[in-house]
Design a protein around this motif. Structure first.
Motif, mmCIF file in Angstrom:
data_model
loop_
_atom_site.group_PDB
_atom_site.id
_atom_site.type_symbol
_atom_site.label_atom_id
_atom_site.label_comp_id
_atom_site.label_asym_id
_atom_site.label_seq_id
_atom_site.Cartn_x
_atom_site.Cartn_y
_atom_site.Cartn_z
ATOM 1 N N ASP A 1 37.447 -25.121 57.659
ATOM 2 C CA ASP A 1 36.197 -25.877 57.507
ATOM 3 C C ASP A 1 35.141 -25.216 58.387
ATOM 4 O O ASP A 1 34.651 -25.805 59.349
ATOM 5 C CB ASP A 1 36.399 -27.337 57.893
ATOM 6 N N LEU B 1 31.956 -26.855 59.757
ATOM 7 C CA LEU B 1 32.095 -28.288 59.423
ATOM 8 C C LEU B 1 31.414 -28.663 58.110
ATOM 9 O O LEU B 1 30.963 -29.799 57.936
ATOM 10 C CB LEU B 1 31.549 -29.160 60.557
ATOM 11 N N LEU C 1 32.837 -36.652 62.143
ATOM 12 C CA LEU C 1 31.938 -35.908 63.015
ATOM 13 C C LEU C 1 31.885 -36.504 64.416
ATOM 14 O O LEU C 1 31.700 -35.772 65.399
ATOM 15 C CB LEU C 1 30.542 -35.838 62.406
ATOM 16 N N ALA D 1 33.633 -31.427 56.490
ATOM 17 C CA ALA D 1 33.645 -32.666 57.269
ATOM 18 C C ALA D 1 32.325 -33.408 57.150
ATOM 19 O O ALA D 1 32.306 -34.645 57.090
ATOM 20 C CB ALA D 1 33.946 -32.361 58.730
ATOM 21 N N SER D 2 31.235 -32.695 57.130
ATOM 22 C CA SER D 2 29.927 -33.351 57.075
ATOM 23 C C SER D 2 29.571 -33.843 55.685
ATOM 24 O O SER D 2 28.626 -34.626 55.533
ATOM 25 C CB SER D 2 28.840 -32.382 57.561
ATOM 26 N N ALA D 3 30.325 -33.426 54.655
ATOM 27 C CA ALA D 3 30.019 -33.841 53.288
ATOM 28 C C ALA D 3 31.020 -34.850 52.749
ATOM 29 O O ALA D 3 30.837 -35.378 51.655
ATOM 30 C CB ALA D 3 29.983 -32.619 52.370
ATOM 31 N N GLY D 4 32.086 -35.126 53.509
ATOM 32 C CA GLY D 4 33.129 -36.009 53.022
ATOM 33 C C GLY D 4 32.737 -37.468 53.065
ATOM 34 O O GLY D 4 31.730 -37.855 53.685
ATOM 35 N N ASP E 1 34.108 -39.848 54.688
ATOM 36 C CA ASP E 1 34.236 -40.400 56.036
ATOM 37 C C ASP E 1 33.547 -39.499 57.055
ATOM 38 O O ASP E 1 34.022 -39.339 58.194
ATOM 39 C CB ASP E 1 35.718 -40.558 56.406
ATOM 40 N N ALA E 2 32.421 -38.932 56.672
ATOM 41 C CA ALA E 2 31.747 -37.960 57.522
ATOM 42 C C ALA E 2 31.369 -38.544 58.874
ATOM 43 O O ALA E 2 31.475 -37.867 59.907
ATOM 44 C CB ALA E 2 30.496 -37.427 56.817
ATOM 45 N N ASN E 3 30.951 -39.788 58.898
ATOM 46 C CA ASN E 3 30.512 -40.394 60.148
ATOM 47 C C ASN E 3 31.638 -40.401 61.178
ATOM 48 O O ASN E 3 31.481 -39.937 62.311
ATOM 49 C CB ASN E 3 30.032 -41.823 59.881
#
Length: 419
Positions: free
Chosen positions: A78, A81, A94, A84-87, A89-91
Motif C-alpha cells: 500500500d 497509503l 489512517l 488505506a485512504s480510499a477504503g 474504513d479509511a478513518n
C-alpha cells in the motif's frame, strides 16, 4: 465509549506520543555541552521528519505480516497509503497509521543519545532511514503485526497453551531495540575526546527536567493509546495508575542509590529514575497489578542507576545513557512479566512458559537490533564518515554542523561602545 470518544482519544494519544520526541530532544539537549545542544535536538527532529515520511510511504505496510515466518510486510502493498485512504474504513485505518508512526519516530530518536557531541547530521539521517526500514519496521511486525514474536507461544507450546509474549506498548520493539542499537553506534563512533565523568556534566538541568516532564505527560498516550480499539476502554485505568506509579517509584529507587553512593540525590538522577520506571512499565502496563508495578518501578530505578556506570567500567561511550536506561530498563520490564504478570507469571499463577517466551523475544530483538545498527553505522563511518572531526568536536558541533548557537548572547552595551 462511543465511536466519537474513541476517535477523540486516539487523536489525543497520537499527539501525546508525538510530543514525546520533542521531549526527548529537550531531555537530551540539557544533558550535553552548551555547544552541542542544537545538534542534539536536531537529531530528534530529523528523525521525526524522515521516519514519518517513510512510515506513510511504506513503513506501515511493512509493519504487519500474514505469516509468522515472514520477515516483514510487503513495502509496496500500500505504497503511500493509497488503498488505506480510499477504503470504507479509511478513518479508522489512517488513525491507526498515525498512532503507529509516533512509535517508530521515538524509537529511532532515542538512539541519538548514545552518540551525542560527535555525530554529523547527514550521516545520522542516512542511519535513521536505513535502520527504520530494516530495524524498526520489521520488529514492529514481529511484535504486533502477526510476526514470530507475536506467535512464539503458540509455536513452542501449541495453540491451546494460551501462552503469548506480552509487550503491550514496546519493551522489545521500542526500548530494547533502541538500547541495543545505541550500544552498537557508541562502539562504531568511539569515545568522545576527554571521555570521563567530568564530560558527562549537563549544561542545562532545567532543560532536561522540562524534557522529562513532557515525556511523562506523553507516556500516558504511549501506554494507554491503544485502548481506543476496545469498546469499553477495558484496561485504561490499570494502565494509567501503573504508568503513574512505576515512574514515581523509579524516582525513589534512583535517588536512593545516589544518596547511598555519593551522598546527594540530584534532580537529573530523579528524572532519570522517572524515565527508567516508565521504560520498564511500558511492556507491562496492562498486565501487572499496581503493587507489582510499584516494585518494578523501584527495581528499575535502582538497576538503571547502577547500570549507567558500566560505560566507564567497560569503556564504551554511551553519552546520555541510552543503554543504561532503555536497554536495561526494557529488558527488566519484559523479563519481569515472566515472574509477575497477572495470572500468568511464575509467581502469580503461571509457570515457566511465559518467562521462556519473554526471554527469547527480548534476546532476539536485542541481538538483531545490535547487529543491524552496527553494520549500518560501520558502513556509513567507513564510506562517508559518521563522526565529526576532532577540531569540530572541540570547537562545537552546533556551529560546525548547523551554523547555529544554542545561546547566542548579545554583547553588553558597554562592550558595544568599547567601554
Amino acid at each position: 465509549m462511543d465511536a466519537t470518544g474513541n476517535v477523540s482519544w486516539v487523536v489525543t494519544a497520537t499527539a501525546l506520543v508525538l510530543l514525546m520526541t520533542p521531549g526527548v530532544a529537550f531531555f537530551y539537549g540539557g544533558l550535553v555541552r552548551a555547544k552541542s545542544v542544537i545538534s542534539m535536538m536536531m537529531m530528534s527532529f530529523g528523525a521525526i521528519g524522515l521516519i514519518a515520511v517513510l512510515w506513510v510511504l511504506y513503513g506501515y505496510s511493512m509493519s504487519s505480516v500474514t505469516s509468522p515466518s515472514h520477515f516483514a510486510g510487503d513495502p509496496f502493498a500500500d505504497l503511500g497509503l493509497a488503498a488505506a485512504s480510499a477504503g470504507p474504513d479509511a478513518n479508522v485505518a489512517l488513525l491507526g497509521v498515525a498512532y503507529g508512526a509516533t512509535f517508530a519516530i521515538i524509537t529511532v530518536a532515542l538512539i541519538s543519545g548514545a552518540i551525542a557531541d560527535r555525530a554529523r547530521f547527514g550521516p545520522w539521517l542516512i542511519f535513521v532511514g536505513i535502520f527504520g526500514t530494516i530495524g524498526y519496521f520489521p520488529i514492529a511486525a514481529w511484535v504486533w503485526g502477526g510476526g514470530w514474536i507475536m506467535n512464539l507461544g503458540t509455536e513452542l507450546f501449541g495453540e491451546d497453551s494460551g501462552v503469548a509474549v506480552i509487550d503491550y506498548a514496546g519493551g522489545t520493539a521500542v526500548h530494547i531495540n533502541a538500547g541495543a542499537a545505541a550500544l552498537a553506534l557508541a562502539l562504531v563512533l568511539g569515545k568522545r575526546i576527554g571521555f570521563g565523568r567530568e564530560l558527562n556534566k549537563p549544561h542545562n538541568v532545567p532543560l532536561t527536567l522540562l524534557g522529562a516532564a513532557l515525556l511523562w505527560f506523553g507516556w500516558f498516550g504511549f501506554n494507554a493509546g491503544a485502548e481506543w480499539l476496545s469498546d469499553d476502554m477495558g484496561s485504561v485505568g490499570l494502565i494509567a495508575i501503573n504508568t503513574l506509579g512505576a515512574a514515581a517509584a523509579g524516582i525513589l529507587g534512583w535517588v536512593l542509590v545516589e544518596k547511598l553512593r555519593v551522598g546527594k540525590p540530584t534532580s537529573v538522577g530523579a528524572v532519570s529514575g522517572l524515565v527508567a520506571g516508565l521504560v520498564a512499565i511500558t511492556p507491562a502496563c496492562a498486565d501487572l497489578t499496581p503493587g507489582w508495578a510499584l516494585l518494578l518501578g523501584a527495581l528499575s530505578g535502582v538497576a538503571c542507576a547502577l547500570a549507567v556506570d558500566l560505560k566507564f567500567r567497560l569503556g564504551f561511550d554511551d553519552s546520555l545513557d541510552v543503554v543504561g536506561l532503555h536497554l536495561v530498563g526494557g529488558l527488566l520490564g519484559t523479563v519481569y512479566l515472566g515472574f509477575f504478570a497477572t495470572g500468568q507469571g511464575l509467581f502469580t499463577g503461571g509457570d515457566l512458559r511465559l518467562l521462556a517466551v519473554q526471554v527469547i523475544a527480548a534476546g532476539g530483538v536485542m541481538v538483531y537490533s545490535f547487529v543491524v545498527a552496527y553494520a549500518i553505522g560501520f558502513a556509513i563511518e567507513k564510506t562517508i564518515g559518521f563522526r565529526v572531526t576532532g577540531e569540530d568536536e572541540l570547537a562545537g558541533v552546533d556551529l560546525a554542523v548547523h551554523g547555529e548557537e544554542g545561546y547566542a548572547l548579545a554583547p553588553s552595551p558597554a562592550a558595544m561602545v568599547g567601554g
